[in-house]
Design an enzyme around this catalytic site. Structure first.
Site, short mmCIF file in Angstrom:
data_model
loop_
_atom_site.label_atom_id
_atom_site.label_comp_id
_atom_site.label_asym_id
_atom_site.label_seq_id
_atom_site.Cartn_x
_atom_site.Cartn_y
_atom_site.Cartn_z
N ARG A 1 -56.44 59.49 -19.66
CA ARG A 1 -57.16 58.78 -20.70
C ARG A 1 -56.21 58.10 -21.68
O ARG A 1 -56.67 57.47 -22.64
CB ARG A 1 -57.99 59.79 -21.48
CG ARG A 1 -59.47 59.68 -21.31
CD ARG A 1 -60.04 60.72 -22.23
NE ARG A 1 -61.46 60.63 -22.41
CZ ARG A 1 -62.35 61.22 -21.62
NH1 ARG A 1 -61.97 61.87 -20.56
NH2 ARG A 1 -63.62 61.13 -21.91
N ARG B 1 -78.89 62.74 -23.11
CA ARG B 1 -78.23 63.43 -22.00
C ARG B 1 -78.30 64.95 -22.15
O ARG B 1 -78.08 65.50 -23.20
CB ARG B 1 -76.77 63.01 -21.94
CG ARG B 1 -75.96 63.79 -20.93
CD ARG B 1 -74.68 63.11 -20.63
NE ARG B 1 -73.66 63.39 -21.64
CZ ARG B 1 -72.39 63.04 -21.49
NH1 ARG B 1 -72.01 62.38 -20.41
NH2 ARG B 1 -71.52 63.31 -22.42
N ARG C 1 -74.72 68.54 -25.40
CA ARG C 1 -73.35 68.81 -25.83
C ARG C 1 -73.18 68.54 -27.32
O ARG C 1 -73.74 67.61 -27.85
CB ARG C 1 -72.38 67.94 -25.02
CG ARG C 1 -72.05 68.55 -23.67
CD ARG C 1 -71.35 67.61 -22.74
NE ARG C 1 -70.36 66.77 -23.38
CZ ARG C 1 -69.62 65.88 -22.70
NH1 ARG C 1 -69.77 65.74 -21.40
NH2 ARG C 1 -68.74 65.14 -23.33
N ARG D 1 -65.86 58.60 -30.23
CA ARG D 1 -65.35 58.68 -28.86
C ARG D 1 -65.17 57.28 -28.26
O ARG D 1 -64.23 57.03 -27.53
CB ARG D 1 -66.30 59.52 -28.00
CG ARG D 1 -66.18 61.02 -28.30
CD ARG D 1 -67.40 61.78 -27.83
NE ARG D 1 -67.55 61.77 -26.39
CZ ARG D 1 -68.67 62.11 -25.77
NH1 ARG D 1 -69.74 62.48 -26.44
NH2 ARG D 1 -68.72 62.10 -24.46
P1 ATP Z 1 -68.57 61.73 -19.80
O1 ATP Z 1 -69.45 62.89 -19.94
O2 ATP Z 1 -69.26 60.46 -19.42
O3 ATP Z 1 -67.42 62.04 -18.91
P2 ATP Z 1 -66.64 61.74 -21.76
O4 ATP Z 1 -65.73 61.12 -20.77
O5 ATP Z 1 -66.46 61.36 -23.17
O6 ATP Z 1 -68.08 61.47 -21.29
P3 ATP Z 1 -65.69 64.31 -21.04
O7 ATP Z 1 -64.90 63.70 -19.97
O8 ATP Z 1 -66.58 65.43 -20.70
O9 ATP Z 1 -66.62 63.30 -21.80
O10 ATP Z 1 -64.70 64.73 -22.20
C1 ATP Z 1 -65.17 65.29 -23.41
C2 ATP Z 1 -64.08 65.30 -24.43
O11 ATP Z 1 -62.95 66.04 -23.93
C3 ATP Z 1 -63.51 63.93 -24.78
O12 ATP Z 1 -64.28 63.28 -25.76
C4 ATP Z 1 -62.11 64.32 -25.28
O13 ATP Z 1 -62.16 64.84 -26.58
C5 ATP Z 1 -61.73 65.45 -24.36
N1 ATP Z 1 -61.00 64.96 -23.17
C6 ATP Z 1 -61.45 64.86 -21.90
N2 ATP Z 1 -60.52 64.36 -21.07
C7 ATP Z 1 -59.44 64.14 -21.83
C8 ATP Z 1 -58.13 63.62 -21.59
N3 ATP Z 1 -57.76 63.22 -20.36
N4 ATP Z 1 -57.27 63.54 -22.61
C9 ATP Z 1 -57.62 63.93 -23.84
N5 ATP Z 1 -58.82 64.42 -24.16
C10 ATP Z 1 -59.72 64.53 -23.17
MG MG Z 2 -66.97 63.71 -17.91
#
Ligand code: ATP
Ligand code: MG
Length: 223
Positions: free
Chosen positions: A93, A127, A160, A171
Site C-alpha cells: 500500500r 458493508r 467494522r 482512508r
Molecule cells: P477493503 O475492505 O476494501 O480491503 P481496505 O483496503 O481499506 O478496504 P483493509 O485492507 O481491510 O481495508 O485494511 C484495513 C486497514 O488496515 C487499513 O485502513 C489500514 O489502516 C490497515 N492496512 C491494511 N493493509 C495495510 C498495508 N499494506 N499497510 C499499512 N496499513 C494497512
Molecule cells: Mg481488504
C-alpha cells in the site's frame, strides 16, 4: 509431466473497491492462495497482543500501519507459501512496501480496481463483515441470505469500526497520497492491469477473462 508455473499476483484499489469480493472469486475460480493484509491485521487485533493494540489504534484512526511492521508480517506469511501460487490483497500500500516485496518476489500481474471515490463512500457504510473469514456482504447489492449472519457458518456479521463516514474519508485520503504512487511503480514495470467501473459484478467478467488468458498453464479449478 507438465511443469506448473507459480503465479504471483497483487490486487489493488481504494478501500472498499471490492478487493475482498473479487479476491474471493479469483481464488475460487483459479485456485490461488489468498493473503489479505486487512484480515491478518484483524486476526492480530482479535488476539489482543501488544502488537494488536498498536495496529488497532492505527486502523481506527484511518491511518496506515507502519511499513516495517506491515512488511514483516506479510513477508513472513509469504515465506510459508513459497511453493504456491498466490494473490496478495491490501499489500503493498506504499512504495516502500512495494520495494520490500519486489526485493523477494517478482509479480506476474497487478490487478487494479478503479472505482470512483463517491461510489465507495456509499458502499462502505452499508458493508457487513464476517470477521473470522473476512467474507464481506453489502446490504444493497450482496446481502447475506439471513440478514446479519454469515452464509457459510451462520455466525454473526459486524460493521467494522473503521467503516464510519469520517474514517472512510481519512482512508481515502491515505490511499490518494500513499497508495496511488504504487500504481505508477507497477505501471513502469509493465505489470499493471486496470479495471474500471462502479459495480463489482460488472468488473468481474473482465478480470476473469483476463486471468484465463494470463494463466492458462496454471492449475485452474474445473468450471
Ligand atoms: P477493503 O475492505 O476494501 O480491503 P481496505 O483496503 O481499506 O478496504 P483493509 O485492507 O481491510 O481495508 O485494511 C484495513 C486497514 O488496515 C487499513 O485502513 C489500514 O489502516 C490497515 N492496512 C491494511 N493493509 C495495510 C498495508 N499494506 N499497510 C499499512 N496499513 C494497512
Ligand atoms: Mg481488504
Amino acid at each position: 509431466m507438465v511443469l506448473q508455473k507459480i503465479f504471483r499476483a497483487v490486487i489493488m484499489g481504494p478501500p472498499g473497491s471490492g478487493k475482498g469480493t473479487v479476491s474471493g472469486r479469483i481464488i475460487k475460480t483459479f485456485g490461488l492462495k489468498h493473503l489479505s493484509s486487512g484480515d491478518i491485521l484483524r486476526a492480530n487485533i482479535n488476539a489482543k497482543t501488544d502488537l494488536g493494540l498498536l495496529l488497532k489504534s492505527c486502523i481506527d484512526q484511518g491511518q496506515l500501519v507502519p511499513d516495517d511492521v506491515m512488511s514483516r508480517l506479510i513477508l513472513s506469511d509469504l515465506r510459508a507459501m513459497d511453493q504456491s501460487s498466490w494473490l496478495l490483497d491490501g499489500f503493498p500500500r506504499t512504495v516502500s512496501q512495494a520495494e520490500a516485496l519486489d526485493a523477494v518476489y517478482s509479480l506476474d500481474t497487478v490487478i487494479n480496481l478503479d472505482v470512483p471515490f463517491q461510489t465507495i463512500q456509499q458502499r462502505l457504510t452499508s458493508r457487513w463483515t464476517h470477521l473470522p473469514s473476512g467474507r464481506v456482504y453489502n446490504t444493497d447489492f450482496n446481502p447475506p441470505k439471513v440478514p446479519g449472519f454469515d452464509n457459510m457458518t451462520g455466525e454473526p456479521l459486524v460493521q467494522r469500526d473503521d467503516d464510519t463516514p469520517h474514517t472512510v474519508t481519512l482512508r481515502l485520503k491515505a490511499y490518494e497520497t500513499q497508495t496511488e504512487p504504487v500504481l505508477e511503480f507497477y505501471r513502469s514495470k509493465g505489470v499493471l492491469e486496470t479495471f474500471s467501473g462502479t459495480e463489482t459484478n460488472k468488473i468481474w467478467p473482465h478480470i476473469e477473462a483476463f486471468l484465463h488468458r494470463k494463466l492458462p498453464s496454471v492449475n485452474q479449478k474445473a468450471a
